[in-house]
Design a protein around this motif. Structure first.
Motif, PDB file in Angstrom:
ATOM      1  N   VAL A  28      58.658  63.521  88.153  1.00 18.89           N
ATOM      2  CA  VAL A  28      59.375  64.493  87.315  1.00 18.89           C
ATOM      3  C   VAL A  28      60.009  65.575  88.185  1.00 18.89           C
ATOM      4  O   VAL A  28      61.172  65.970  87.981  1.00 18.89           O
ATOM      5  N   MET A  29      59.247  66.072  89.161  1.00 19.53           N
ATOM      6  CA  MET A  29      59.809  67.081  90.063  1.00 19.53           C
ATOM      7  C   MET A  29      60.982  66.522  90.847  1.00 19.53           C
ATOM      8  O   MET A  29      61.986  67.214  91.069  1.00 19.53           O
ATOM      9  N   ALA A  30      60.888  65.260  91.259  1.00 19.56           N
ATOM     10  CA  ALA A  30      61.987  64.629  91.999  1.00 19.56           C
ATOM     11  C   ALA A  30      63.233  64.515  91.134  1.00 19.56           C
ATOM     12  O   ALA A  30      64.364  64.694  91.622  1.00 19.56           O
ATOM     13  N   ALA A  31      63.047  64.208  89.851  1.00 17.72           N
ATOM     14  CA  ALA A  31      64.192  64.126  88.940  1.00 17.72           C
ATOM     15  C   ALA A  31      64.876  65.486  88.815  1.00 17.72           C
ATOM     16  O   ALA A  31      66.110  65.590  88.886  1.00 17.72           O
ATOM     17  N   ARG A  32      64.078  66.536  88.645  1.00 17.47           N
ATOM     18  CA  ARG A  32      64.661  67.881  88.543  1.00 17.47           C
ATOM     19  C   ARG A  32      65.338  68.280  89.849  1.00 17.47           C
ATOM     20  O   ARG A  32      66.446  68.860  89.835  1.00 17.47           O
ATOM     21  N   GLU A  33      64.699  67.988  90.978  1.00 11.21           N
ATOM     22  CA  GLU A  33      65.280  68.338  92.272  1.00 11.21           C
ATOM     23  C   GLU A  33      66.607  67.621  92.503  1.00 11.21           C
ATOM     24  O   GLU A  33      67.562  68.204  93.034  1.00 11.21           O
ATOM     25  N   ALA A  34      66.679  66.351  92.100  1.00 11.84           N
ATOM     26  CA  ALA A  34      67.912  65.585  92.287  1.00 11.84           C
ATOM     27  C   ALA A  34      69.052  66.175  91.471  1.00 11.84           C
ATOM     28  O   ALA A  34      70.178  66.321  91.966  1.00 11.84           O
ATOM     29  N   VAL A  35      68.770  66.530  90.216  1.00 15.48           N
ATOM     30  CA  VAL A  35      69.812  67.114  89.365  1.00 15.48           C
ATOM     31  C   VAL A  35      70.231  68.483  89.894  1.00 15.48           C
ATOM     32  O   VAL A  35      71.436  68.806  89.949  1.00 15.48           O
ATOM     33  N   THR A  36      69.267  69.295  90.306  1.00 15.83           N
ATOM     34  CA  THR A  36      69.582  70.626  90.824  1.00 15.83           C
ATOM     35  C   THR A  36      70.488  70.531  92.043  1.00 15.83           C
ATOM     36  O   THR A  36      71.516  71.234  92.137  1.00 15.83           O
ATOM     37  N   ARG A  37      70.140  69.652  92.979  1.00 17.04           N
ATOM     38  CA  ARG A  37      70.958  69.511  94.183  1.00 17.04           C
ATOM     39  C   ARG A  37      72.345  68.966  93.854  1.00 17.04           C
ATOM     40  O   ARG A  37      73.351  69.407  94.412  1.00 17.04           O
ATOM     41  N   THR A  63      64.894  61.623  80.208  1.00 13.72           N
ATOM     42  CA  THR A  63      65.303  62.307  78.985  1.00 13.72           C
ATOM     43  C   THR A  63      65.310  63.805  79.232  1.00 13.72           C
ATOM     44  O   THR A  63      64.337  64.359  79.762  1.00 13.72           O
ATOM     45  N   LEU A  64      66.385  64.461  78.848  1.00 15.83           N
ATOM     46  CA  LEU A  64      66.511  65.909  78.970  1.00 15.83           C
ATOM     47  C   LEU A  64      66.528  66.519  77.573  1.00 15.83           C
ATOM     48  O   LEU A  64      67.224  66.031  76.681  1.00 15.83           O
ATOM     49  N   ASN A  65      65.756  67.588  77.400  1.00 19.12           N
ATOM     50  CA  ASN A  65      65.709  68.278  76.111  1.00 19.12           C
ATOM     51  C   ASN A  65      65.911  69.776  76.307  1.00 19.12           C
ATOM     52  O   ASN A  65      65.494  70.333  77.325  1.00 19.12           O
ATOM     53  N   ASP A  66      66.552  70.407  75.322  1.00 23.86           N
ATOM     54  CA  ASP A  66      66.609  71.865  75.288  1.00 23.86           C
ATOM     55  C   ASP A  66      65.969  72.329  73.987  1.00 23.86           C
ATOM     56  O   ASP A  66      65.340  71.542  73.274  1.00 23.86           O
ATOM     57  N   SER A  67      66.105  73.595  73.655  1.00 20.67           N
ATOM     58  CA  SER A  67      65.419  74.140  72.484  1.00 20.67           C
ATOM     59  C   SER A  67      65.882  73.513  71.176  1.00 20.67           C
ATOM     60  O   SER A  67      65.163  73.542  70.178  1.00 20.67           O
ATOM     61  N   SER A  68      67.070  72.932  71.172  1.00 18.14           N
ATOM     62  CA  SER A  68      67.590  72.327  69.947  1.00 18.14           C
ATOM     63  C   SER A  68      67.342  70.825  69.872  1.00 18.14           C
ATOM     64  O   SER A  68      67.639  70.199  68.852  1.00 18.14           O
ATOM     65  N   GLY A  69      66.809  70.232  70.955  1.00 19.66           N
ATOM     66  CA  GLY A  69      66.526  68.801  70.921  1.00 19.66           C
ATOM     67  C   GLY A  69      67.108  68.072  72.117  1.00 19.66           C
ATOM     68  O   GLY A  69      67.217  68.629  73.220  1.00 19.66           O
ATOM     69  N   LEU A  70      67.501  66.840  71.894  1.00 22.36           N
ATOM     70  CA  LEU A  70      67.987  65.979  72.977  1.00 22.36           C
ATOM     71  C   LEU A  70      69.237  66.561  73.629  1.00 22.36           C
ATOM     72  O   LEU A  70      70.157  67.006  72.952  1.00 22.36           O
ATOM     73  N   LEU A 104      75.865  68.835  82.096  1.00 25.35           N
ATOM     74  CA  LEU A 104      74.999  69.989  82.254  1.00 25.35           C
ATOM     75  C   LEU A 104      75.546  70.886  83.359  1.00 25.35           C
ATOM     76  O   LEU A 104      76.096  70.391  84.349  1.00 25.35           O
ATOM     77  N   ASN A 105      75.398  72.210  83.201  1.00 22.42           N
ATOM     78  CA  ASN A 105      75.754  73.113  84.292  1.00 22.42           C
ATOM     79  C   ASN A 105      74.481  73.711  84.890  1.00 22.42           C
ATOM     80  O   ASN A 105      73.393  73.627  84.302  1.00 22.42           O
ATOM     81  N   LEU A 106      74.610  74.312  86.047  1.00 22.63           N
ATOM     82  CA  LEU A 106      73.445  74.774  86.798  1.00 22.63           C
ATOM     83  C   LEU A 106      72.648  75.828  86.037  1.00 22.63           C
ATOM     84  O   LEU A 106      71.412  75.795  86.029  1.00 22.63           O
ATOM     85  N   GLU A 107      73.327  76.750  85.368  1.00 20.18           N
ATOM     86  CA  GLU A 107      72.625  77.791  84.618  1.00 20.18           C
ATOM     87  C   GLU A 107      71.832  77.186  83.454  1.00 20.18           C
ATOM     88  O   GLU A 107      70.705  77.588  83.163  1.00 20.18           O
ATOM     89  N   GLU A 108      72.411  76.207  82.813  1.00 20.13           N
ATOM     90  CA  GLU A 108      71.760  75.568  81.668  1.00 20.13           C
ATOM     91  C   GLU A 108      70.473  74.855  82.071  1.00 20.13           C
ATOM     92  O   GLU A 108      69.546  74.687  81.268  1.00 20.13           O
ATOM     93  N   LEU A 109      70.399  74.454  83.324  1.00 28.02           N
ATOM     94  CA  LEU A 109      69.228  73.727  83.819  1.00 28.02           C
ATOM     95  C   LEU A 109      67.939  74.530  83.646  1.00 28.02           C
ATOM     96  O   LEU A 109      66.858  73.964  83.512  1.00 28.02           O
ATOM     97  N   ASN A 110      68.053  75.857  83.596  1.00 27.02           N
ATOM     98  CA  ASN A 110      66.881  76.717  83.426  1.00 27.02           C
ATOM     99  C   ASN A 110      66.253  76.594  82.042  1.00 27.02           C
ATOM    100  O   ASN A 110      65.137  77.077  81.814  1.00 27.02           O
TER     101      ASN A 110
END
Length: 216
Positions: A28-37, A63-70, A104-110
């Protein structure tokens, strides 16, 4: 087209080894790191440690989710590439290439949580009648792939449990995902396959990672 630690031998798949919680956290951390980079630099360097540890071939979905869902979901259903490669590509694709969402944009990743599903190899369900499909599907355990000629669709094991579907509804929705009429699963020319998944997810964006047991 689908709409939707150790060194191991080249022909080994993840079904031959145990995926631990620590493995899941690393993935999971690798997935986040790959997207961030990728969002910062437009490319991702190879992670030799990840490649060495997860060289087994496996299907995987991110799968990526935000407060509203998928917010994005892309993956590979079949074990035709190493898990490390498939994970990185699926993560970037879920973030930037899912046609249902803007990139997705970098700020949204948070505000995004990451979830990965490691798939067992799909197995065709042998049935002499439609009722036999229903008897061989377990909600909360099985994911489905439905194929007819060039069309196919996949739904992960967690989906029907989250929506409260029964086995028939699960089959119908998987047909619709493939772009087929909902009752196509009853046709003799349609192939129905099932698989299971090991699921790991962030409890909050960049937060604690747990193994997720599908709802039953």
């Amino acid at each position: 087209m689908i709409k939707i630690g150790c060194h191991i031998y080249r022909d080994m798949t993840v079904s031959d080894i145990r995926i631990t919680l620590e493995d899941g956290k690393r993935l999971v951390m690798a997935a986040r790191e790959a997207v961030t980079r990728f969002l910062k630099e437009g490319s991702v360097e190879k992670d030799t440690n990840l490649e060495s540890r997860f060289s087994a071939k496996s299907g995987v979905f991110v799968t990526l989710n935000d407060s509203s869902g998928l917010r994005g979901c892309i993956g590979y259903p079949f074990p035709d590439r190493n898990l490390s490669f498939a994970l990185t590509d699926a993560a970037i694709s879920a973030a930037t290439r899912d046609p249902r969402f803007p990139p997705l944009n970098l700020e949204e990743l948070n505000y995004i949580t990451f979830e990965i599903t490691i798939l067992t190899p799909p197995e065709r369900i042998q049935a002499n009648s439609p009722d036999e499909y229903i008897a061989q599907i377990s909600i909360g355990r099985d994911g489905l792939i439905i194929r007819k000629e060039s069309e196919s669709g996949l739904l992960l094991p967690q989906v029907p449990a989250e929506y409260g579907w029964n086995e028939t509804e699960f089959l119908e929705h998987t047909c619709q995902k493939a772009g087929l009429p909902e009752n196509s699963w009853k046709e003799s020319k349609v192939i129905v396959e099932k698989f299971q998944g090991i699921i790991f997810m962030e409890e909050s964006p960049g937060g604690n990672i747990i193994e997720k047991t599908p709802l039953k």
